[in-house]
Write an enzyme that holds these catalytic residues in place. Structure first.
Site, PDB file in Angstrom:
ATOM      1  N   GLY A  21       0.746  -1.137  -0.476  1.00  0.00           N
ATOM      2  CA  GLY A  21       0.464  -0.038   0.173  1.00  0.00           C
ATOM      3  C   GLY A  21       0.806   0.913  -0.246  1.00  0.00           C
ATOM      4  N   PHE A  22       0.030   2.305  -0.950  1.00  0.00           N
ATOM      5  CA  PHE A  22       1.269   3.339  -1.100  1.00  0.00           C
ATOM      6  C   PHE A  22       0.565   4.879  -1.185  1.00  0.00           C
ATOM      7  CE2 PHE A  22       5.452   5.779  -2.493  1.00  0.00           C
ATOM      8  CZ  PHE A  22       6.142   4.960  -1.651  1.00  0.00           C
ATOM      9  N   GLY A  23      -0.281   4.668  -0.738  1.00  0.00           N
ATOM     10  CA  GLY A  23      -0.830   5.505  -0.314  1.00  0.00           C
ATOM     11  C   GLY A  23      -0.441   7.217   0.452  1.00  0.00           C
ATOM     12  N   GLY A  24      -1.116   7.301   1.176  1.00  0.00           N
ATOM     13  CA  GLY A  24      -0.360   8.109   2.273  1.00  0.00           C
ATOM     14  C   GLY A  24       0.424   8.372   3.411  1.00  0.00           C
ATOM     15  N   LEU A  25      -0.352   6.943   3.868  1.00  0.00           N
ATOM     16  CA  LEU A  25       0.243   6.093   5.283  1.00  0.00           C
ATOM     17  C   LEU A  25       1.286   5.019   4.759  1.00  0.00           C
ATOM     18  CD1 LEU A  25      -0.784   5.337   8.050  1.00  0.00           C
ATOM     19  CD2 LEU A  25      -2.016   3.811   7.144  1.00  0.00           C
ATOM     20  N   TYR A  66       5.260   7.468  -7.191  1.00  0.00           N
ATOM     21  CA  TYR A  66       4.481   7.367  -7.232  1.00  0.00           C
ATOM     22  C   TYR A  66       2.932   8.588  -7.740  1.00  0.00           C
ATOM     23  CZ  TYR A  66       0.133   5.700  -4.616  1.00  0.00           C
ATOM     24  OH  TYR A  66      -1.393   4.820  -4.804  1.00  0.00           O
ATOM     25  N   LYS A 132      -8.012  -1.822  12.128  1.00  0.00           N
ATOM     26  CA  LYS A 132      -9.164  -0.545  12.619  1.00  0.00           C
ATOM     27  C   LYS A 132     -10.375  -1.352  13.061  1.00  0.00           C
ATOM     28  CE  LYS A 132      -8.548   4.126  10.728  1.00  0.00           C
ATOM     29  NZ  LYS A 132      -8.821   5.245   9.293  1.00  0.00           N
ATOM     30  N   THR A 199      -8.261   5.938   4.041  1.00  0.00           N
ATOM     31  CA  THR A 199      -8.355   5.908   5.270  1.00  0.00           C
ATOM     32  C   THR A 199      -9.528   7.396   5.712  1.00  0.00           C
ATOM     33  OG1 THR A 199      -6.126   6.235   6.049  1.00  0.00           O
ATOM     34  CG2 THR A 199      -7.632   7.324   7.953  1.00  0.00           C
ATOM     35  N   GLU A 202     -12.606   4.958   5.163  1.00  0.00           N
ATOM     36  CA  GLU A 202     -12.957   3.672   6.108  1.00  0.00           C
ATOM     37  C   GLU A 202     -13.475   4.159   7.342  1.00  0.00           C
ATOM     38  OE1 GLU A 202      -9.875   0.950   7.698  1.00  0.00           O
ATOM     39  OE2 GLU A 202      -9.181   1.397   6.027  1.00  0.00           O
ATOM     40  N   HIS A 206     -17.719   5.059   9.380  1.00  0.00           N
ATOM     41  CA  HIS A 206     -18.307   4.226  10.871  1.00  0.00           C
ATOM     42  C   HIS A 206     -19.754   5.896  11.150  1.00  0.00           C
ATOM     43  CE1 HIS A 206     -15.265   1.996  12.468  1.00  0.00           C
ATOM     44  NE2 HIS A 206     -14.531   2.730  11.706  1.00  0.00           N
TER      45      HIS A 206
END
Length: 339
Positions: A21-25, A66, A132, A199, A202, A206
């Site tokens: 995974g190479f998004g923001g996190l 990226y 989470k 994120t 996700e 909720h």
């Protein structure tokens, strides 16, 4: 503790680390690893490709590639494009000892399916996630025997919450005879939601009227329209957060006494409120009291997720090298500081 013991606790050879995974996190994780002498980032994967260099990847070059071209697969000469990027990375990045799964858990079965890929491919080593949802951790619990048999040490719920704050609650509980409640409240500030698309989706899942599938199917335009309505603020209460199952499985408190909620500001890097955990209980003398652990407002979401994740990865490596495999949560094992 003597300095000799501290030196002995350090990793003698850099841990070869992969990031899925190479998004923001994932990008933040690469930056966190860059100055570490005990770890070397050698592999990264996204949906369209992966990059691998056993002598180390350059975070700045990877992030630029990226963001400009959409995949690590375009990185020259270490990138490889393909629609089976995770499987190909696992198969070809042969020196990786531990992976940080910086992946969006959308759909809610995704992380368990990734764990199953590692099992089926015969890979051995350490996996760490920052999951989470309670239900996502429950799916991993069903795989614990298979993980153990496969020689995988899997550390789950090792971000900020679940993770850092859950572990703090477990330590705070030691002062008490009985735990009455654990309340985790978080504040997250980010300048631009697009840096953390998965994120934020996700988090939206909720909210009242939304679920994981509905959030996953939202287009960027729909997310932006929702944020316009809320002035960029997501207010979250009584979230389905795995802190509850982690603390329950550790025998500390029943899950119905654990609550998680907070505020996410998607337009301002300043936290809208201080992130903290409050644990209330009764001491052996019969006194009712509350311990509070508050994170510094200057620490970002990325720092509070990636830092603990790599501390738990180092702890997982120590367990794995001693032949201890299976599934562990952030409550069961102390993280080790990664220098």
């Amino acid at each position: 503790m003597s300095s000799d013991r501290s030196i002995d606790n350090e990793v003698k050879h850099p841990i070869r680390v992969g990031i899925l995974g190479f998004g923001g996190l994932g990008q933040a994780a690469a930056c966190v690893l860059a100055p570490k002498r005990e770890a070397l980032w050698v592999a990264g994967a996204d949906r369209q490709g992966y990059a691998y260099n056993p002598t180390g990847l350059n975070p700045d070059e990877c992030i630029a590639t990226y963001n400009q071209q959409g995949s690590l697969g375009y990185l020259k000469p270490d990138g490889f494009l393909g629609d089976r990027s995770i499987e190909e990375a696992i198969e070809n990045a042969t020196t990786v000892e531990g992976y940080f799964l910086a992946l969006p858990n959308l759909p809610n079965t995704f992380m368990a399916s990734v764990a199953r890929q590692f099992i089926e491919m015969g890979w051995q080593g350490v996996l760490v996630d920052a999951l989470k949802r309670t239900s996502a951790v429950e799916q991993l619990l069903e795989l614990q025997d298979e993980l153990q048999a496969a020689g995988i040490t899997y550390m789950t719920g090792c971000g900020a919450t679940p993770g850092l704050l859950t572990a703090a609650a477990a330590i705070a509980a030691q002062s008490y005879e009985e735990i009455h409640s654990v309340k985790i409240t978080f504040g997250v500030g980010i300048a631009n939601w697009e840096a953390y698309r998965a994120t934020i989706r996700e988090d939206i899942a909720h909210m009242p009227g939304y679920d994981v599938e509905k959030a996953r199917q939202m287009s960027d335009a729909q997310v932006e329209a929702l944020l316009d309505k809320t002035n960029g603020i997501l207010q979250l209460e009584d979230m389905e957060h795995a802190d509850d199952i982690m603390l329950e499985l550790a025998g500390i408190v029943s899950r119905d006494r654990v609550s998680v909620g907070g505020i996410v500001d998607t337009r301002n890097p300043k936290k809208p409120l201080s992130t903290n955990v409050r644990l209330t209980g009764r001491t052996f003398e019969g006194k009712i009291s509350t311990h509070t652990f508050t994170l510094g407002d200057e620490t970002s979401m990325a720092a509070n997720v990636c830092g603990p994740a790599f501390g738990y990865l180092k702890a997982g490596i120590a367990l794995n090298r001693r032949g201890i495999h299976g599934l562990f949560s952030a409550v069961e094992v102390m993280p080790q500081f990664l220098h």
